[in-house]
Design a protein around this motif. Structure first.
Motif, PDB file in Angstrom:
ATOM      1  N   ALA A 195      -8.706 -10.471   1.807  1.00 51.91           N
ATOM      2  CA  ALA A 195      -8.777  -9.357   0.858  1.00 51.91           C
ATOM      3  C   ALA A 195     -10.209  -9.164   0.350  1.00 51.91           C
ATOM      4  CB  ALA A 195      -7.826  -9.605  -0.310  1.00 51.91           C
ATOM      5  N   GLN A 196     -10.888 -10.260   0.076  1.00 51.33           N
ATOM      6  CA  GLN A 196     -12.276 -10.170  -0.394  1.00 51.33           C
ATOM      7  C   GLN A 196     -13.165  -9.520   0.657  1.00 51.33           C
ATOM      8  OE1 GLN A 196     -12.576 -14.404  -1.358  1.00 51.33           O
ATOM      9  NE2 GLN A 196     -13.052 -13.847  -3.496  1.00 51.33           N
ATOM     10  N   GLU A 197     -12.953  -9.890   1.911  1.00 53.81           N
ATOM     11  CA  GLU A 197     -13.762  -9.307   2.992  1.00 53.81           C
ATOM     12  C   GLU A 197     -13.549  -7.803   3.089  1.00 53.81           C
ATOM     13  OE1 GLU A 197     -14.110  -9.509   7.882  1.00 53.81           O
ATOM     14  OE2 GLU A 197     -13.017 -11.085   6.806  1.00 53.81           O
ATOM     15  N   VAL A 198     -12.272  -7.373   3.034  1.00 55.71           N
ATOM     16  CA  VAL A 198     -11.976  -5.948   3.104  1.00 55.71           C
ATOM     17  C   VAL A 198     -12.581  -5.224   1.902  1.00 55.71           C
ATOM     18  CG1 VAL A 198     -10.133  -4.220   3.075  1.00 55.71           C
ATOM     19  CG2 VAL A 198      -9.865  -6.292   4.447  1.00 55.71           C
ATOM     20  N   TYR A 199     -12.437  -5.824   0.727  1.00 55.99           N
ATOM     21  CA  TYR A 199     -12.916  -5.155  -0.477  1.00 55.99           C
ATOM     22  C   TYR A 199     -14.431  -4.984  -0.454  1.00 55.99           C
ATOM     23  CZ  TYR A 199     -13.784  -3.954  -5.314  1.00 55.99           C
ATOM     24  OH  TYR A 199     -14.205  -3.305  -6.446  1.00 55.99           O
ATOM     25  N   ARG A 200     -15.162  -5.979   0.012  1.00 61.83           N
ATOM     26  CA  ARG A 200     -16.614  -5.858   0.058  1.00 61.83           C
ATOM     27  C   ARG A 200     -17.036  -4.662   0.902  1.00 61.83           C
ATOM     28  NH1 ARG A 200     -16.580 -11.634  -0.187  1.00 61.83           N
ATOM     29  NH2 ARG A 200     -16.336 -11.769   2.088  1.00 61.83           N
ATOM     30  N   ASN A 201     -16.335  -4.441   2.014  1.00 63.48           N
ATOM     31  CA  ASN A 201     -16.653  -3.290   2.868  1.00 63.48           C
ATOM     32  C   ASN A 201     -16.342  -1.971   2.162  1.00 63.48           C
ATOM     33  OD1 ASN A 201     -17.540  -4.891   4.994  1.00 63.48           O
ATOM     34  ND2 ASN A 201     -15.465  -5.084   5.851  1.00 63.48           N
TER      35      ASN A 201
END
Length: 387
Positions: free
Chosen positions: A295-301
């Protein structure tokens, strides 16, 4: 009218019996989590009890329609003769009482010429509503047969299913097919009632109530078939939960929690949740296996392309886990009429109250007709003895 009145009371009794079966099934599965569908696609998690209770409400509305129609049907045309009464001093009120009517169809022309053409159309509307509710519910079950491991299906044997004549692995849902076909036939008959009454002057026989040739008995048959289907269902809660966790019905909840708890505009939260689904599906990751790090990876994008968003994911790991959990989604519903336990208890009680009232109405109406018939027979027998 006398014949259809009897059939209508039989339909009322059958509808109450089936609705009781449906309500008991809803109670038994208040905690069974299932996917609900819109546009044929998994949409949101729900409680099976909540889903079934919606159909309880629908069929109770159908019973309201029966009671309303009965008030108009159960008026005596006796003594109206062809259309303008008679020179004989008939006591219309006394005849109405002896036959168990609630009152008179007062205007003699209306009694014999207008209402008999109108009544089948109203009954057709009742039949149509029951048929549509029934086929909708059947289709919800039927679509499960398209996959090899349904979460709801029929118990095999006992006439519920049959083995395909060509493909040995198939257990075809026979009673679902028959009930759906009969419901569709019922819709055709209901439309036919309107066409028969259309574009003819009063007094023509085309559109009048036609006794045993009415659609009431066929409607009762559909209701009885559905009652049998409900009693034959094989519901598999574990498989339903597995089905939920194979897809992303939790995505709206993620967007909602972003907005409710962290003031992220729903449009932005919706975009983030949509990107989660795109990311997960491309990697064959289910909600159960989707981690906070994912989720963190998706949110950063997402945040990199939207300067209005915080740089780091505002959701906590616990909030994400709760938002992914179908049971948590159900628990967190906060509006009246939702699937949360407290609201379900309110709706169960109200549905039972309505069902009890409908049952009492049917028994009282049938009892009044039966008592009138007994009095008529006794008084007639006494008349024969006196003469």
């Amino acid at each position: 009218i006398l014949m259809q009145r009897e059939q209508l009371l039989e339909l009322s009794a059958a509808l109450n019996k089936m609705t009781a079966t449906l309500l008991n099934l809803a109670r038994a599965h208040e905690g069974t989590l299932i996917p609900n569908y819109t546009n044929g696609v998994q949409a949101q998690p729900n409680s099976l009890g909540h889903f079934l209770l919606a159909y309880v409400n629908a069929y109770e509305r159908d019973h309201d329609r029966i009671q309303e129609y009965y008030k108009r049907l159960n008026r005596s045309p006796m003594g109206a003769t062809v259309l303008n009464g008679t020179g004989w001093p008939l006591n219309r009120d006394r005849m109405a009482a002896y036959l168990g009517f609630d009152g008179l169809a007062y205007n003699t022309y209306d009694a014999g010429q207008v209402f008999p053409q109108e009544a089948p159309i109203e009954m057709g509307g009742i039949a149509s509503s029951i048929a549509i509710h029934t086929t909708s519910l059947i289709q919800e079950i039927m679509q499960q047969y398209a996959q090899p491991r349904p979460w709801i299906l029929l118990q095999e044997g006992n006439g519920n299913t049959y083995v395909s004549s060509a493909m040995p692995q198939k257990r075809n849902p026979g009673i679902l097919n028959r009930c759906r076909t009969d419901s569709s036939t019922l819709l055709g008959l209901a439309v036919g009632e309107a066409f028969r009454a259309h574009n003819i002057p009063a007094g023509m026989a085309d559109g009048r109530i036609r006794g045993t040739d009415t659609i009431v008995k066929k409607t009762t048959s559909v209701v009885n078939q559905l009652d049998r289907i409900l009693q034959a269902l094989d519901i598999r809660p574990e498989r339903a939960l597995e089905e939920l966790n194979l897809d992303w019905t939790c995505s709206q909840e993620i967007a909602d929690v972003m907005m409710r708890k962290h003031n992220i505009p729903f449009r932005s939260g919706h975009h983030f949740a949509s990107e989660i689904v795109t990311y997960a599906r491309a990697r064959n990751i289910t909600p159960v296996d989707f981690t906070y790090a994912h989720a963190q990876e998706v949110y950063r994008n997402v945040a990199a392309a939207d300067a209005s968003l915080p740089r780091e994911l505002p959701l906590t790991a616990e909030e994400l886990q709760e938002a992914k959990d179908p049971a948590g989604i159900i628990r967190n519903r906060a509006v009246k009429g939702g699937p949360q336990h407290g609201e379900m208890q309110i709706m169960f009680a109200e549905a039972q109250k309505v069902l009890n009232a409908n049952t009492v109405w049917q028994k009282n109406a049938a009892g009044k007709v039966g008592n009138a018939e007994t009095k008529l027979n006794n008084d007639f027998a006494k008349l024969l003895q006196d003469n």
